[in-house]
Write a protein that holds these residues in place. Structure first.
Motif, PDB file in Angstrom:
ATOM      1  N   THR A  23       0.854  -1.187   0.000  1.00  0.00           N
ATOM      2  CA  THR A  23       0.000   0.000   0.000  1.00  0.00           C
ATOM      3  C   THR A  23       0.891   1.238   0.000  1.00  0.00           C
ATOM      4  O   THR A  23       2.127   1.147   0.079  1.00  0.00           O
ATOM      5  CB  THR A  23      -0.894   0.011   1.242  1.00  0.00           C
ATOM      6  N   LYS A  24       0.273   2.414  -0.091  1.00  0.00           N
ATOM      7  CA  LYS A  24       1.073   3.644  -0.022  1.00  0.00           C
ATOM      8  C   LYS A  24       1.825   3.736   1.298  1.00  0.00           C
ATOM      9  O   LYS A  24       2.998   4.125   1.333  1.00  0.00           O
ATOM     10  CB  LYS A  24       0.173   4.862  -0.227  1.00  0.00           C
TER      11      LYS A  24
ATOM     12  N   GLN B  27       4.725   1.342   1.124  1.00  0.00           N
ATOM     13  CA  GLN B  27       5.841   1.839   0.324  1.00  0.00           C
ATOM     14  C   GLN B  27       6.709   2.796   1.128  1.00  0.00           C
ATOM     15  O   GLN B  27       7.942   2.746   1.057  1.00  0.00           O
ATOM     16  CB  GLN B  27       5.309   2.529  -0.927  1.00  0.00           C
TER      17      GLN B  27
END
Length: 319
Positions: free
Chosen positions: A71-72, A75
């Motif tokens: 997911t963001k 990351q």
């Protein structure tokens, strides 16, 4: 959003082993693959991921059948965890340099197909100037070599480059040309005046990166233009194993022309068309400007980069 008190609590309670596990998860395509690389059971890795997600209060990986992606938030955490891991791995070397006479260890990540007189000359000169420095060379696929530099496992890498990481630095060290070859058992071996059309329908062996979206895209295009069979019957990330499969007659395969010269002369390999327009592939030195290098690492890298800059490109082009 994390409060200052929450941040302090996270710093106090977060287990480094969870971050180490997450780094491997971020480099894997599934929990099963990560468990195999970590030599742990799948439930253990799943539990570690859940504990980490609970600690940070964010979902870190989207996972469902056929889908496994950071997911963001994942990351962001992955980038920070890689930096933390690299710093920890280098602590022992830095401490040793402060307490004894060791001048430093240089760990080089090298793609298996790197045959470069310039690099060999720098290696020889470096050892002559720093005889107490130690070196290790890890032969990796190009993507693994770049990951190793990004994670600060390696001092620098010499490899192919597909997509550039904005956090790393790159300098082309040499250019090589790939040709297509076959071994003695192959029906095209020893035949002269062949054309590209003669390759149509024959099976192939190649490198893992021989794909249209990867570092050896020009080689994939060359194979496609020859209308060779779509099926690649053998692949490897190491030049020696691609060479082995070619000589054994598994199929037609690509290799750097300057590397195969001896094999062609010895009669264990035969070059196939195209002869006049082989694809050019650039090999780069890759390093992490944020890495804290020891004296030996910095000396080797500086020497290598200066030698590259001082050598005209035509002298670094191997045909």
């Amino acid at each position: 959003m994390e409060t200052p008190d929450g941040a302090v609590r996270l710093m106090r309670e977060l287990d480094w082993n969870l971050l180490r596990t997450f780094v491997v998860l971020g480099q894997s395509r599934s929990i099963t693959e990560a468990a195999h690389r970590l030599r742990l059971t799948q439930p253990s890795v799943s539990t570690a991921l859940k504990r980490l997600e609970d600690r940070v209060g964010r979902r870190l990986i989207d996972r469902k059948p056929g889908h496994f992606e950071l997911t963001k938030a994942g990351q962001v955490l992955y980038r920070e965890a890689v930096d933390i891991q690299g710093s920890i791995l280098r602590l022992s070397t830095q401490m040793r340099e402060m307490t004894d006479e060791v001048t430093g260890h240089v760990r080089i990540a090298l793609a298996s197909h790197v045959i470069c007189p310039l690099f060999d000359a720098v290696l020889s000169e470096f050892h002559a100037e720093h005889p107490k420095a130690t070196l290790s060379i890890d032969v990796l696929s190009s993507s693994e070599a770049v990951e190793s530099v990004s994670g600060r496992f390696s001092s620098f890498a010499v490899c192919l480059v597909n997509r550039r990481n904005p956090n790393l630095e790159y300098m082309r060290i040499y250019r090589e040309f790939f040709g297509l070859f076959c071994g003695p058992p192959h029906p095209l071996f020893g035949r002269e005046n062949l054309t590209r059309e003669d390759l149509a329908g024959h099976s192939a062996v190649s490198f893992d990166t021989d794909r249209l979206q990867d570092a050896l895209k020009p080689v994939a295009v060359m194979r496609a233009e020859a209308n060779m069979e779509d099926l690649i019957v053998g692949t490897s990330g190491h030049l020696e194993e691609v060479r082995r499969m070619i000589i054994a007659g598994l199929g037609i395969g690509p290799l750097p022309v300057h590397v195969t010269k001896r094999d062609v002369q010895d009669g264990v390999m035969w070059q196939l068309p195209p002869y006049d327009t082989p694809p050019a592939i650039d090999v780069h030195v890759v390093w992490n400007p944020k890495a804290s290098l020891n004296r030996a690492e910095q000396s080797f890298l500086d020497r290598l980069l200066k030698r590259i800059e001082a050598t005209p490109m035509e002298d670094r082009t191997y045909r």
